[in-house]
Write a protein that holds these residues in place. Structure first.
Motif, PDB file in Angstrom:
ATOM      1  N   LEU A 169       0.830  -1.201   0.000  1.00 34.72           N
ATOM      2  CA  LEU A 169       0.000   0.000   0.000  1.00 34.72           C
ATOM      3  C   LEU A 169       0.867   1.255   0.000  1.00 34.72           C
ATOM      4  O   LEU A 169       1.853   1.349   0.729  1.00 34.72           O
ATOM      5  N   ASP A 170       0.465   2.206  -0.813  1.00 34.31           N
ATOM      6  CA  ASP A 170       1.162   3.485  -0.908  1.00 34.31           C
ATOM      7  C   ASP A 170       0.820   4.311   0.335  1.00 34.31           C
ATOM      8  O   ASP A 170      -0.346   4.668   0.539  1.00 34.31           O
ATOM      9  N   PRO A 171       1.807   4.649   1.184  1.00 34.25           N
ATOM     10  CA  PRO A 171       1.502   5.413   2.406  1.00 34.25           C
ATOM     11  C   PRO A 171       0.955   6.804   2.132  1.00 34.25           C
ATOM     12  O   PRO A 171       0.365   7.419   3.033  1.00 34.25           O
ATOM     13  N   ALA A 172       1.112   7.287   0.910  1.00 31.88           N
ATOM     14  CA  ALA A 172       0.522   8.580   0.569  1.00 31.88           C
ATOM     15  C   ALA A 172      -0.980   8.459   0.340  1.00 31.88           C
ATOM     16  O   ALA A 172      -1.690   9.475   0.329  1.00 31.88           O
ATOM     17  N   ARG A 173      -1.466   7.218   0.156  1.00 33.31           N
ATOM     18  CA  ARG A 173      -2.889   7.005  -0.133  1.00 33.31           C
ATOM     19  C   ARG A 173      -3.587   6.143   0.912  1.00 33.31           C
ATOM     20  O   ARG A 173      -4.812   6.022   0.875  1.00 33.31           O
ATOM     21  N   TRP A 174      -2.822   5.556   1.814  1.00 32.11           N
ATOM     22  CA  TRP A 174      -3.401   4.624   2.786  1.00 32.11           C
ATOM     23  C   TRP A 174      -2.872   4.914   4.185  1.00 32.11           C
ATOM     24  O   TRP A 174      -1.721   5.322   4.356  1.00 32.11           O
ATOM     25  N   THR A 175      -3.735   4.650   5.177  1.00 24.70           N
ATOM     26  CA  THR A 175      -3.336   4.708   6.580  1.00 24.70           C
ATOM     27  C   THR A 175      -3.606   3.352   7.214  1.00 24.70           C
ATOM     28  O   THR A 175      -4.727   2.829   7.117  1.00 24.70           O
ATOM     29  N   ALA A 176      -2.586   2.792   7.841  1.00 24.38           N
ATOM     30  CA  ALA A 176      -2.763   1.537   8.569  1.00 24.38           C
ATOM     31  C   ALA A 176      -3.349   1.858   9.939  1.00 24.38           C
ATOM     32  O   ALA A 176      -2.698   2.487  10.772  1.00 24.38           O
ATOM     33  N   GLU A 177      -4.589   1.456  10.172  1.00 23.90           N
ATOM     34  CA  GLU A 177      -5.248   1.759  11.438  1.00 23.90           C
ATOM     35  C   GLU A 177      -5.033   0.653  12.476  1.00 23.90           C
ATOM     36  O   GLU A 177      -5.119   0.894  13.678  1.00 23.90           O
ATOM     37  N   ARG A 178      -4.738  -0.553  11.978  1.00 26.49           N
ATOM     38  CA  ARG A 178      -4.512  -1.658  12.922  1.00 26.49           C
ATOM     39  C   ARG A 178      -3.773  -2.784  12.206  1.00 26.49           C
ATOM     40  O   ARG A 178      -4.175  -3.201  11.120  1.00 26.49           O
ATOM     41  N   VAL A 179      -2.699  -3.244  12.814  1.00 28.28           N
ATOM     42  CA  VAL A 179      -1.959  -4.412  12.333  1.00 28.28           C
ATOM     43  C   VAL A 179      -1.485  -5.159  13.575  1.00 28.28           C
ATOM     44  O   VAL A 179      -0.465  -4.811  14.175  1.00 28.28           O
ATOM     45  N   ASP A 180      -2.247  -6.145  14.000  1.00 32.30           N
ATOM     46  CA  ASP A 180      -1.895  -6.850  15.238  1.00 32.30           C
ATOM     47  C   ASP A 180      -2.434  -8.269  15.217  1.00 32.30           C
ATOM     48  O   ASP A 180      -3.026  -8.717  14.227  1.00 32.30           O
ATOM     49  N   ALA A 181      -2.237  -8.987  16.314  1.00 26.50           N
ATOM     50  CA  ALA A 181      -2.604 -10.403  16.372  1.00 26.50           C
ATOM     51  C   ALA A 181      -3.206 -10.729  17.742  1.00 26.50           C
ATOM     52  O   ALA A 181      -2.562 -11.353  18.580  1.00 26.50           O
ATOM     53  N   PRO A 182      -4.440 -10.313  17.991  1.00 25.96           N
ATOM     54  CA  PRO A 182      -5.080 -10.597  19.277  1.00 25.96           C
ATOM     55  C   PRO A 182      -5.398 -12.085  19.437  1.00 25.96           C
ATOM     56  O   PRO A 182      -5.564 -12.811  18.459  1.00 25.96           O
ATOM     57  N   GLU A 183      -5.510 -12.510  20.676  1.00 29.66           N
ATOM     58  CA  GLU A 183      -5.893 -13.879  20.986  1.00 29.66           C
ATOM     59  C   GLU A 183      -7.302 -13.891  21.559  1.00 29.66           C
ATOM     60  O   GLU A 183      -7.761 -12.918  22.158  1.00 29.66           O
ATOM     61  N   ARG A 184      -8.004 -15.003  21.340  1.00 26.59           N
ATOM     62  CA  ARG A 184      -9.355 -15.161  21.881  1.00 26.59           C
ATOM     63  C   ARG A 184      -9.600 -16.629  22.196  1.00 26.59           C
ATOM     64  O   ARG A 184      -8.971 -17.521  21.633  1.00 26.59           O
ATOM     65  N   GLU A 185     -10.513 -16.855  23.100  1.00 24.07           N
ATOM     66  CA  GLU A 185     -10.887 -18.224  23.441  1.00 24.07           C
ATOM     67  C   GLU A 185     -12.029 -18.676  22.536  1.00 24.07           C
ATOM     68  O   GLU A 185     -12.957 -17.918  22.254  1.00 24.07           O
ATOM     69  N   ALA A 186     -11.958 -19.905  22.071  1.00 24.32           N
ATOM     70  CA  ALA A 186     -12.995 -20.434  21.200  1.00 24.32           C
ATOM     71  C   ALA A 186     -13.207 -21.910  21.504  1.00 24.32           C
ATOM     72  O   ALA A 186     -12.378 -22.562  22.148  1.00 24.32           O
TER      73      ALA A 186
END
Length: 207
Positions: A169-186
């Motif tokens: 993604l071109d940073p002049a045209r895009w903003t990364a709002e979230r890049v992470d790896a949460p855990e959850r119980e399933a």
């Protein structure tokens, strides 16, 4: 057998082995992220039996759901009709390896768009980004690790950052709002609980 034929055969056989594969409930991570957004047009890639499509339509979105499996799409059409939201949902059959839906969308959602058969996933995700309208959001949720009950416990999975990087993604045209790896119980198919890791990528097109 061509890769595209193999993929279609794999998913058709998987859906036909059971009357229902998925729970029919919305992906909770997607719901958490999408709920605050203003509804518009959404592209649901790999929509399966339509659980997310039903939820999105109920939130006011106009949904285009896409899948390679005709059986999955038939079930999805039944589910949206039963939910009373069929007028807000359109389903299209596409093999994303060779064919992609037309148009721009305020939200492009790729939920667990991962396949055990040959699939040009990086290219498909870049095409997904290309379908996001200005001001819109690309949302990717994927397995960051195999579920404890999976047969693929030792398979390699990308990190959230690796998936974000392949988007180019071109940073002049895009903003990364979230890049992470949460855990959850399933709860797995055998009734036992376990901890799942989901990679979550949220990027907004700004221009």
């Amino acid at each position: 057998m061509a890769a595209t034929d193999e993929a279609e055969r794999f998913w058709e056989e998987r859906y036909q082995r059971s009357d229902r594969i998925w729970s029919g409930r919305v992906n909770p991570v997607m719901a958490e992220i999408v709920e605050p957004l203003k509804p518009g047009r959404v592209l649901d890639l790999g929509c399966g039996e339509g659980g997310d499509a039903v939820w999105l339509a109920r939130q006011g979105w106009r949904v285009t759901g896409v899948d390679i499996s005709a059986t999955a799409l038939e079930r999805a059409a039944v589910h949206v009709a039963e939910a009373g939201v069929a007028e807000r949902v359109t389903f299209e059959r596409h093999d994303l390896a060779t064919d992609f839906p037309e148009g721009e969308f305020d939200l492009v959602s790729a939920q667990f768009l991962q396949s055990p058969v040959d699939f040009p996933r990086d290219e498909v995700l870049r095409r997904a980004a290309g379908a996001v309208a200005v001001g819109g959001v690309l949302l990717i949720v994927e397995h960051g690790a195999a579920p404890p009950w999976s047969d693929h416990a030792h398979a390699d999975f990308p990190t959230a950052q690796e998936t974000f990087d392949v988007l180019r993604l071109d940073p002049a045209r895009w903003t990364a709002e979230r890049v992470d790896a949460p855990e959850r119980e399933a709860t797995g198919p055998d009734g036992h609980t376990g901890i799942l890791t989901d990679n979550v990528i949220v990027a907004r097109r700004t221009r």
